[in-house]
Design a protein around this motif. Structure first.
Motif, PDB file in Angstrom:
ATOM      1  N   LEU A  20       9.368  28.361  10.695  1.00  0.00           N
ATOM      2  CA  LEU A  20      10.285  27.570  11.514  1.00  0.00           C
ATOM      3  C   LEU A  20      10.263  26.108  11.078  1.00  0.00           C
ATOM      4  O   LEU A  20      11.308  25.455  11.000  1.00  0.00           O
ATOM      5  N   ALA A  21       9.061  25.598  10.819  1.00  0.00           N
ATOM      6  CA  ALA A  21       8.934  24.189  10.432  1.00  0.00           C
ATOM      7  C   ALA A  21       9.627  23.904   9.099  1.00  0.00           C
ATOM      8  O   ALA A  21      10.080  22.779   8.859  1.00  0.00           O
ATOM      9  N   ALA A  22       9.750  24.924   8.237  1.00  0.00           N
ATOM     10  CA  ALA A  22      10.400  24.741   6.945  1.00  0.00           C
ATOM     11  C   ALA A  22      11.911  24.589   7.093  1.00  0.00           C
ATOM     12  O   ALA A  22      12.582  24.110   6.182  1.00  0.00           O
ATOM     13  N   GLY A  23      12.446  24.993   8.261  1.00  0.00           N
ATOM     14  CA  GLY A  23      13.861  24.813   8.541  1.00  0.00           C
ATOM     15  C   GLY A  23      14.721  26.001   8.169  1.00  0.00           C
ATOM     16  O   GLY A  23      14.408  26.780   7.267  1.00  0.00           O
ATOM     17  N   ARG A  24      15.834  26.179   8.913  1.00  0.00           N
ATOM     18  CA  ARG A  24      16.850  27.204   8.674  1.00  0.00           C
ATOM     19  C   ARG A  24      16.308  28.621   8.774  1.00  0.00           C
ATOM     20  O   ARG A  24      16.840  29.554   8.160  1.00  0.00           O
ATOM     21  N   ALA A  25      15.217  28.843   9.517  1.00  0.00           N
ATOM     22  CA  ALA A  25      14.691  30.186   9.733  1.00  0.00           C
ATOM     23  C   ALA A  25      14.885  30.572  11.192  1.00  0.00           C
ATOM     24  O   ALA A  25      14.728  29.747  12.095  1.00  0.00           O
ATOM     25  N   SER A  26      15.252  31.817  11.426  1.00  0.00           N
ATOM     26  CA  SER A  26      15.322  32.338  12.786  1.00  0.00           C
ATOM     27  C   SER A  26      13.944  32.841  13.199  1.00  0.00           C
ATOM     28  O   SER A  26      13.105  33.160  12.350  1.00  0.00           O
ATOM     29  N   LEU A  27      13.711  32.925  14.487  1.00  0.00           N
ATOM     30  CA  LEU A  27      12.464  33.497  14.994  1.00  0.00           C
ATOM     31  C   LEU A  27      12.662  34.997  15.137  1.00  0.00           C
ATOM     32  O   LEU A  27      13.464  35.455  15.956  1.00  0.00           O
ATOM     33  N   LEU A  28      11.926  35.765  14.346  1.00  0.00           N
ATOM     34  CA  LEU A  28      12.029  37.220  14.360  1.00  0.00           C
ATOM     35  C   LEU A  28      10.906  37.821  15.191  1.00  0.00           C
ATOM     36  O   LEU A  28       9.866  37.181  15.413  1.00  0.00           O
ATOM     37  N   PRO A  29      11.064  39.071  15.644  1.00  0.00           N
ATOM     38  CA  PRO A  29      10.030  39.685  16.492  1.00  0.00           C
ATOM     39  C   PRO A  29       8.656  39.734  15.836  1.00  0.00           C
ATOM     40  O   PRO A  29       7.633  39.604  16.521  1.00  0.00           O
ATOM     41  N   GLY A  30       8.615  39.922  14.501  1.00  0.00           N
ATOM     42  CA  GLY A  30       7.325  40.047  13.826  1.00  0.00           C
ATOM     43  C   GLY A  30       6.419  38.853  13.988  1.00  0.00           C
ATOM     44  O   GLY A  30       5.191  38.981  13.911  1.00  0.00           O
ATOM     45  N   GLY A  31       6.998  37.668  14.189  1.00  0.00           N
ATOM     46  CA  GLY A  31       6.178  36.472  14.323  1.00  0.00           C
ATOM     47  C   GLY A  31       5.801  36.129  15.747  1.00  0.00           C
ATOM     48  O   GLY A  31       5.079  35.152  15.985  1.00  0.00           O
ATOM     49  N   VAL A  32       6.269  36.911  16.707  1.00  0.00           N
ATOM     50  CA  VAL A  32       5.999  36.636  18.117  1.00  0.00           C
ATOM     51  C   VAL A  32       4.653  37.225  18.530  1.00  0.00           C
ATOM     52  O   VAL A  32       4.348  38.376  18.215  1.00  0.00           O
ATOM     53  N   VAL A  33       3.874  36.437  19.249  1.00  0.00           N
ATOM     54  CA  VAL A  33       2.591  36.886  19.781  1.00  0.00           C
ATOM     55  C   VAL A  33       2.733  37.310  21.245  1.00  0.00           C
ATOM     56  O   VAL A  33       2.299  38.380  21.641  1.00  0.00           O
ATOM     57  N   GLU A  34       3.379  36.464  22.051  1.00  0.00           N
ATOM     58  CA  GLU A  34       3.574  36.788  23.467  1.00  0.00           C
ATOM     59  C   GLU A  34       4.665  35.913  24.063  1.00  0.00           C
ATOM     60  O   GLU A  34       5.051  34.882  23.493  1.00  0.00           O
ATOM     61  N   ALA A  35       5.170  36.367  25.205  1.00  0.00           N
ATOM     62  CA  ALA A  35       6.140  35.602  25.986  1.00  0.00           C
ATOM     63  C   ALA A  35       5.446  35.119  27.251  1.00  0.00           C
ATOM     64  O   ALA A  35       4.791  35.903  27.950  1.00  0.00           O
ATOM     65  N   LEU A  36       5.572  33.843  27.546  1.00  0.00           N
ATOM     66  CA  LEU A  36       4.909  33.237  28.699  1.00  0.00           C
ATOM     67  C   LEU A  36       5.955  32.830  29.726  1.00  0.00           C
ATOM     68  O   LEU A  36       6.937  32.151  29.399  1.00  0.00           O
TER      69      LEU A  36
END
Length: 376
Positions: free
Chosen positions: A295-311
């Motif tokens: 994400l910090a590199a820019g122009r990337a979407s957040l995909l499920p594989g990188g998610v740890v949890e929803a708060l």
């Protein structure tokens, strides 16, 4: 009367083109392709150049009225106008399909579709997909079910809202007048055309007159309101005479003979500012270190594989914070999925979404267009 200079259009990849009833129907008459042909050719040329166009078209009520002209149906109350809109939608879309080599898709929007965040995202996803499969979306307000107090009111303002909805770079308003004038040119022989407006001030609004057509609902004031809305979203607006074939043809060459309303900031700046500063509930999505770096590199979407949890408890379309493993906020964005779904998708591959949920809103939890990075 002073001549309007040709000026360059702002660079654009995606535009919303609004075409009013006064270009599609004579007063009291049915639909005609006389002026629509040049506009359709401009759309086709733009598509051939790899650009995307969304069309906001009036004309349904005028078409419906013409079909029932012999029966002298009154236009007195809302139900009668809604009936005419329902009757005229098919011939209005058929007109554009007859002029387009690409398939045409009708999209009817209501006030609630644009106010409700979940429905807003659904409409946005649909329009994006139509553009991705090279279909021309033809948008109109869903007059058939709208009620007076919740009507968007006119297609000028609808076009500005749609421009923000689809992240357009440019709003094009085809009118029956050459440009904004210092006064109504039909009444004041000294009225002079205004080629460029840097800011829509009360003095500029005072230049607006009323509607110039018996078949339209908008006038110059609604066009200024639309340009004002678009500018707030970082989108420039070009107002031009859609009855002048040479003017329309010049648009395809990147030249405008009309009025250009400047956006004070870029579209991306306006959107990112909103994402960074809009109120946000105490909800967040924690990601792993790899996703945080991407994400910090820019122009990337957040995909499920990188998610740890929803708060927290959030719903599809809500604004959420994205935090790294240390709890630092790295981005803010609109979640395509609610918290319950994000928890089920955490750590999984995007291709598994439909199997896990039984439906899919796309491969990303937060699409890159709906994401703004938070400076360290």
């Amino acid at each position: 009367m002073a001549e309007l200079p040709r000026q360059p259009l702002p660079a654009w990849r995606r535009a919303v083109l609004k075409v009013g009833s006064n270009l599609l129907a004579a007063d009291g008459g049915g639909l005609t392709p006389d002026y629509a042909q040049a506009l359709a050719a401009f759309i086709a040329d733009s598509q051939a150049q790899g650009r995307e166009v969304v069309l906001v078209s009036s004309g349904a009520v005028a078409a419906g009225r013409a079909l029932l002209r012999a029966r002298a149906v009154p236009m007195g109350d809302l139900a009668e106008r809604q009936a005419l809109a329902a009757l005229g939608q098919a011939p209005m879309v058929a007109l554009w399909q007859s002029l387009s080599a690409r398939p045409v898709a009708q999209v009817l929007l209501t006030h609630d579709d644009l106010r409700n965040r979940r429905r807003y995202l659904n409409a946005r996803a649909t329009l994006r997909q139509l553009l991705a499969i090279e279909v021309l979306p033809v948008i109109n307000e869903n007059d058939t079910v709208a009620v007076d107090e919740l009507k968007l009111g006119d297609n000028d303002n609808l076009a500005a809202i749609v421009a923000a909805l689809v992240d357009a770079d440019l709003l094009l308003i085809a009118s029956d007048i050459d440009a904004l004038h210092s006064a109504d040119p039909r009444r004041d022989p000294d009225a002079r055309p205004i080629p460029r407006v840097d800011e829509i001030t009360p003095a500029v609004l005072a230049m607006a007159g009323g509607s110039g057509s018996a078949v339209g609902t908008g006038g110059m004031r609604t066009k200024l309101q639309a340009a004002q809305k678009a500018a707030a979203a970082g989108i420039a607006t070009a107002l031009f005479n859609g009855r002048d074939a040479a003017t329309v043809q010049a648009l395809g060459q990147g030249e405008l003979r009309g009025t250009l309303f400047i956006a004070g900031q870029s579209r991306m700046q306006a959107r990112k500012y909103w994402l960074l500063h809009a109120p946000c509930d105490a909800s967040s999505i924690r990601v792993d270190a790899g996703a945080a770096r991407a994400l910090a590199a820019g122009r990337a979407s957040l995909l499920p594989g990188g998610v740890v949890e929803a708060l927290g408890d959030f719903h599809r379309g809500d604004l959420v914070e994205v935090v790294d493993p240390s709890g630092r906020v790295v981005a803010r964005g609109l979640s395509q999925y609610g918290a319950v779904d994000v928890r089920r998708l955490a750590g999984r591959h995007s291709r598994d979404i439909d199997d896990l949920l039984g439906y899919s809103y796309g491969p990303a939890i937060v699409h890159r267009d709906d994401l703004a990075l938070v400076s360290a």
